[in-house]
Design a protein around this motif. Structure first.
Motif, PDB file in Angstrom:
ATOM      1  N   GLY A 410      27.473  87.922  70.104  1.00  0.00           N
ATOM      2  CA  GLY A 410      27.467  88.869  71.209  1.00  0.00           C
ATOM      3  C   GLY A 410      26.447  89.980  71.008  1.00  0.00           C
ATOM      4  N   CYS A 411      26.556  91.036  71.810  1.00  0.00           N
ATOM      5  CA  CYS A 411      25.664  92.188  71.693  1.00  0.00           C
ATOM      6  C   CYS A 411      26.211  93.304  72.576  1.00  0.00           C
ATOM      7  CB  CYS A 411      24.224  91.835  72.095  1.00  0.00           C
ATOM      8  SG  CYS A 411      24.049  91.383  73.835  1.00  0.00           S
ATOM      9  N   ALA A 412      25.622  94.493  72.448  1.00  0.00           N
ATOM     10  CA  ALA A 412      25.997  95.595  73.328  1.00  0.00           C
ATOM     11  C   ALA A 412      25.562  95.280  74.748  1.00  0.00           C
ATOM     12  CB  ALA A 412      25.365  96.901  72.843  1.00  0.00           C
ATOM     13  N   ALA A 413      26.394  95.694  75.720  1.00  0.00           N
ATOM     14  CA  ALA A 413      26.116  95.359  77.121  1.00  0.00           C
ATOM     15  C   ALA A 413      24.756  95.877  77.558  1.00  0.00           C
ATOM     16  CB  ALA A 413      27.216  95.922  78.017  1.00  0.00           C
ATOM     17  N   GLU A 414      24.381  97.084  77.074  1.00  0.00           N
ATOM     18  CA  GLU A 414      23.101  97.651  77.504  1.00  0.00           C
ATOM     19  C   GLU A 414      21.911  96.992  76.813  1.00  0.00           C
ATOM     20  OE1 GLU A 414      24.921 100.192  74.265  1.00  0.00           O
ATOM     21  OE2 GLU A 414      25.562  99.305  76.182  1.00  0.00           O
ATOM     22  N   MET A 415      22.168  96.150  75.808  1.00  0.00           N
ATOM     23  CA  MET A 415      21.085  95.499  75.076  1.00  0.00           C
ATOM     24  C   MET A 415      20.801  94.094  75.589  1.00  0.00           C
ATOM     25  SD  MET A 415      20.104  97.788  73.001  1.00  0.00           S
ATOM     26  CE  MET A 415      19.053  96.807  71.934  1.00  0.00           C
ATOM     27  N   ILE A 416      21.525  93.678  76.633  1.00  0.00           N
ATOM     28  CA  ILE A 416      21.299  92.328  77.159  1.00  0.00           C
ATOM     29  C   ILE A 416      19.901  92.233  77.747  1.00  0.00           C
ATOM     30  CG2 ILE A 416      22.032  90.644  78.892  1.00  0.00           C
ATOM     31  CD1 ILE A 416      24.837  91.656  78.615  1.00  0.00           C
ATOM     32  N   LYS A 417      19.162  91.277  77.334  1.00  0.00           N
ATOM     33  CA  LYS A 417      17.830  91.044  77.882  1.00  0.00           C
ATOM     34  C   LYS A 417      17.936  90.121  79.087  1.00  0.00           C
ATOM     35  CE  LYS A 417      15.417  91.577  73.476  1.00  0.00           C
ATOM     36  NZ  LYS A 417      14.484  90.946  72.494  1.00  0.00           N
ATOM     37  N   GLU A 435      29.435  86.347  93.218  1.00  0.00           N
ATOM     38  CA  GLU A 435      29.224  87.493  92.335  1.00  0.00           C
ATOM     39  C   GLU A 435      29.094  86.984  90.896  1.00  0.00           C
ATOM     40  OE1 GLU A 435      32.496  90.076  92.942  1.00  0.00           O
ATOM     41  OE2 GLU A 435      31.899  90.669  94.982  1.00  0.00           O
ATOM     42  N   PHE A 436      28.207  87.633  90.140  1.00  0.00           N
ATOM     43  CA  PHE A 436      27.902  87.200  88.773  1.00  0.00           C
ATOM     44  C   PHE A 436      27.952  88.423  87.869  1.00  0.00           C
ATOM     45  CE2 PHE A 436      24.987  86.451  85.259  1.00  0.00           C
ATOM     46  CZ  PHE A 436      25.341  85.178  84.850  1.00  0.00           C
ATOM     47  N   SER A 437      28.620  88.297  86.722  1.00  0.00           N
ATOM     48  CA  SER A 437      28.699  89.412  85.779  1.00  0.00           C
ATOM     49  C   SER A 437      28.761  88.881  84.353  1.00  0.00           C
ATOM     50  CB  SER A 437      29.925  90.292  86.071  1.00  0.00           C
ATOM     51  OG  SER A 437      31.125  89.540  85.921  1.00  0.00           O
ATOM     52  N   ILE A 438      28.415  89.776  83.411  1.00  0.00           N
ATOM     53  CA  ILE A 438      28.399  89.433  81.985  1.00  0.00           C
ATOM     54  C   ILE A 438      29.203  90.483  81.237  1.00  0.00           C
ATOM     55  CG2 ILE A 438      26.953  89.085  79.950  1.00  0.00           C
ATOM     56  CD1 ILE A 438      24.662  88.352  81.823  1.00  0.00           C
ATOM     57  N   GLN A 439      30.093  90.029  80.346  1.00  0.00           N
ATOM     58  CA  GLN A 439      30.858  90.915  79.480  1.00  0.00           C
ATOM     59  C   GLN A 439      30.615  90.526  78.034  1.00  0.00           C
ATOM     60  OE1 GLN A 439      34.965  90.728  80.658  1.00  0.00           O
ATOM     61  NE2 GLN A 439      34.617  91.662  82.668  1.00  0.00           N
ATOM     62  N   THR A 440      30.228  91.510  77.221  1.00  0.00           N
ATOM     63  CA  THR A 440      29.927  91.204  75.822  1.00  0.00           C
ATOM     64  C   THR A 440      30.047  92.458  74.968  1.00  0.00           C
ATOM     65  OG1 THR A 440      28.250  90.309  74.316  1.00  0.00           O
ATOM     66  CG2 THR A 440      27.455  91.596  76.181  1.00  0.00           C
ATOM     67  N   GLN A 441      30.381  92.265  73.719  1.00  0.00           N
ATOM     68  CA  GLN A 441      30.433  93.314  72.715  1.00  0.00           C
ATOM     69  C   GLN A 441      29.913  92.740  71.410  1.00  0.00           C
ATOM     70  OE1 GLN A 441      31.172  96.519  72.964  1.00  0.00           O
ATOM     71  NE2 GLN A 441      31.744  96.443  75.143  1.00  0.00           N
ATOM     72  N   PRO A 442      29.321  93.570  70.551  1.00  0.00           N
ATOM     73  CA  PRO A 442      28.824  93.052  69.267  1.00  0.00           C
ATOM     74  C   PRO A 442      29.932  92.386  68.444  1.00  0.00           C
ATOM     75  CG  PRO A 442      27.987  95.267  69.686  1.00  0.00           C
ATOM     76  CD  PRO A 442      28.996  94.988  70.748  1.00  0.00           C
ATOM     77  N   GLN A 443      29.647  91.187  67.963  1.00  0.00           N
ATOM     78  CA  GLN A 443      30.559  90.382  67.138  1.00  0.00           C
ATOM     79  C   GLN A 443      31.847  90.003  67.863  1.00  0.00           C
ATOM     80  OE1 GLN A 443      29.236  89.317  64.395  1.00  0.00           O
ATOM     81  NE2 GLN A 443      27.456  90.671  64.733  1.00  0.00           N
ATOM     82  N   GLN A 444      31.864  90.093  69.182  1.00  0.00           N
ATOM     83  CA  GLN A 444      33.048  89.722  69.961  1.00  0.00           C
ATOM     84  C   GLN A 444      32.727  88.675  71.026  1.00  0.00           C
ATOM     85  OE1 GLN A 444      35.231  93.054  71.480  1.00  0.00           O
ATOM     86  NE2 GLN A 444      35.150  94.183  69.543  1.00  0.00           N
ATOM     87  N   GLY A 445      31.620  88.012  70.872  1.00  0.00           N
ATOM     88  CA  GLY A 445      31.266  86.949  71.783  1.00  0.00           C
ATOM     89  C   GLY A 445      30.779  87.452  73.134  1.00  0.00           C
ATOM     90  N   MET A 446      30.660  86.525  74.060  1.00  0.00           N
ATOM     91  CA  MET A 446      30.139  86.840  75.398  1.00  0.00           C
ATOM     92  C   MET A 446      30.925  86.033  76.421  1.00  0.00           C
ATOM     93  SD  MET A 446      26.242  86.414  76.900  1.00  0.00           S
ATOM     94  CE  MET A 446      25.609  87.728  75.843  1.00  0.00           C
ATOM     95  N   SER A 447      31.089  86.636  77.619  1.00  0.00           N
ATOM     96  CA  SER A 447      31.770  85.965  78.733  1.00  0.00           C
ATOM     97  C   SER A 447      30.878  86.016  79.970  1.00  0.00           C
ATOM     98  CB  SER A 447      33.111  86.640  79.044  1.00  0.00           C
ATOM     99  OG  SER A 447      33.990  86.540  77.951  1.00  0.00           O
TER     100      SER A 447
END
Length: 455
Positions: A410-417, A435-447
């Motif tokens: 994962g990564c910080a939401a503001e760091m998504i490229k 509608e399309f969205s991304i949820q992610t946190q460092p070391q917690q994967g991505m949705s």
């Protein structure tokens, strides 16, 4: 041409803000003028009536008092009544005596009837002048004769004074209205100039020139509007750049795909067909091993069929058309499980998704395909889950929910490229009205979450 110009015939002409404000000020001023004029005339009418009544009462009291002192004075009526008639307090009155025989005794004075140079207009006199009756009082003269005192009201002097006061009032009101017009227009000039600047900038932005910026304004409200428009143009410019980059990337992918297909057709089909042709020619010789040649042609044909299936799957998965979305998704997961055995893939998909529209099914498949590609390449995940569900919403109706999760880095939401993969997925969902969205946190994967409305 005529079809485009026709709606203009039905457009209602719009009034400018300056015109509307001036019209309302003028209407308010007219209402105030009518109300104020009515009050002024009413007060003037009362003032004239009170002045005349006071003058008549004063004259009657003076004359009554004068005749009561007849025994103590050597004057006659003709001596002191003219002096009474010349008093300033009795200037609105005409005093006469009538003898018992009916003879009228007039008392004249050299003073002019009015001291004003300007005579009020007749309409003003008619509005202000009330009903003034001739007053008659029986009195006893100095010599004991019975006389009748006749007092006639003449309010022209008082009406003239009221007219002068009214002229001053209406002149002041006119100057005040003019000052209001000028003040309002001066205040709104700056505001209207700001509006004109904003409108001109919007016309430029409408042409697609999103780099146009509005200046800062001294007025807080206009400055807030300018900042909002500048922010909007920044977003539009960024979106335009992303779309251009995405379009260019799509064109490059198309060219690469065409080049790769052309290379495969040349390398695989071309060479295989050439080999088949050569073998077919050699079978004409008597010493040729027919069985060996036939086996070689069969092997080459099997290879060609494998290549063609691979190319067809890359262009469009036939299983999607033949077996539906669920089977296609399961086949996709089996493909990636074979390529990456360390990644555990799970899918939750109801059979109902097989009845989706073809355009929705192919776009959902491409989004999931891109998600799995990103997970394998970048996420370093151990497991991933794909969930598809059809919900019934009370407001929006049936909605297809897509959820792709992984337990990767994962990564910080503001760091998504916002790479082309994410942009492509977002555009696919948006093209379906979703509608399309991304949820992610460092070391917690991505949705990856998407919602697509269904008919």
């Amino acid at each position: 041409m005529h079809a485009r110009s026709r709606p203009d015939l039905f457009n209602t002409p719009k009034m400018s803000l300056r015109y509307q404000i001036n019209k309302r000020i003028l209407f308010s001023s007219l209402c105030i003028l009518i109300l104020g004029g009515s009050i002024v005339i009413w007060q003037a009418r009362n003032a004239v009536n009170k002045e005349i009544d006071s003058s008549i009462n004063l004259a009657v009291q003076l004359i009554t008092f004068g005749f009561s002192q007849a025994s103590q004075s050597t004057h006659t009526e003709t001596d002191w009544l003219p002096k009474l008639n010349s008093l300033k307090e009795t200037r609105h009155l005409s005093i006469q005596l009538k003898e018992s025989s009916g003879k009228i005794i007039n008392f004249t004075y050299s003073r002019q009837q009015t001291e004003h140079n300007e005579t009020p207009p007749q309409w003003f006199i008619n509005l202000v002048e009330g009903t003034h009756f001739k007053a008659e009082y029986p009195i006893t003269g100095f010599d004991g004769k019975q006389l009748t005192l006749i007092i006639k009201a003449n309010p022209l002097d008082e009406i003239t004074e009221v007219w002068q006061e009214s002229i001053a009032f209406f002149s002041s009101f006119f100057l005040l209205t003019l000052f209001t017009f000028l003040s309002v227009n001066l205040v709104f000039n700056k505001a209207l100039k700001s509006i004109a600047i904003i409108v001109d900038a919007l016309k430029v932005i409408e042409t697609g020139q999103y780099k146009k910026k509005l200046p800062e304004f001294a007025t807080k409200e206009y400055d807030s509007i300018a900042k909002a428009i500048n922010h909007m143009t920044d977003e539009l410019n960024a979106t335009q750049q992303e779309n251009r980059a995405l379009t260019q990337h799509t064109l490059e992918i198309q060219e690469d795909e065409r080049q790769r297909l052309s290379q495969e057709l040349h390398d695989e089909l071309g060479q295989s067909l050439t080999a088949i042709k050569v073998m077919a020619v050699t079978t004409a010789h008597e010493k040729t091993d027919i069985k060996q040649t036939t086996d070689s042609i069969i092997n080459i044909c099997d290879h060609l069929m494998t290549v063609v299936r691979s190319m067809m799957h890359q262009l469009h998965p036939l299983v999607l058309t033949e077996l539906g979305l669920k089977a296609t998704m399961e086949d996709l997961l089996n493909h990636w499980s074979i390529r990456d055995p360390g990644l555990k893939l799970t899918i939750n998909c109801p059979d109902e998704v097989d009845h989706l529209e073809q355009k929705i099914a192919i776009q959902v498949f491409r989004v999931v395909q891109e998600c799995l590609t990103n997970i394998v390449r970048h996420a370093q995940a151990k497991q991933a889950t794909i969930s598809l569900e059809i919900e019934n919403q009370p407001t929006t109706g049936r909605v297809l929910r897509l959820l792709v999760t992984d337990d990767g880095q994962g990564c910080a939401a503001e760091m998504i490229k916002t790479g082309f993969g994410l942009l492509g997925m977002r555009e696919r969902i948006n093209s379906l009205g979703g509608e399309f969205s991304i949820q992610t946190q460092p070391q917690q994967g991505m949705s990856i979450i998407a919602g697509i409305p269904l008919k």
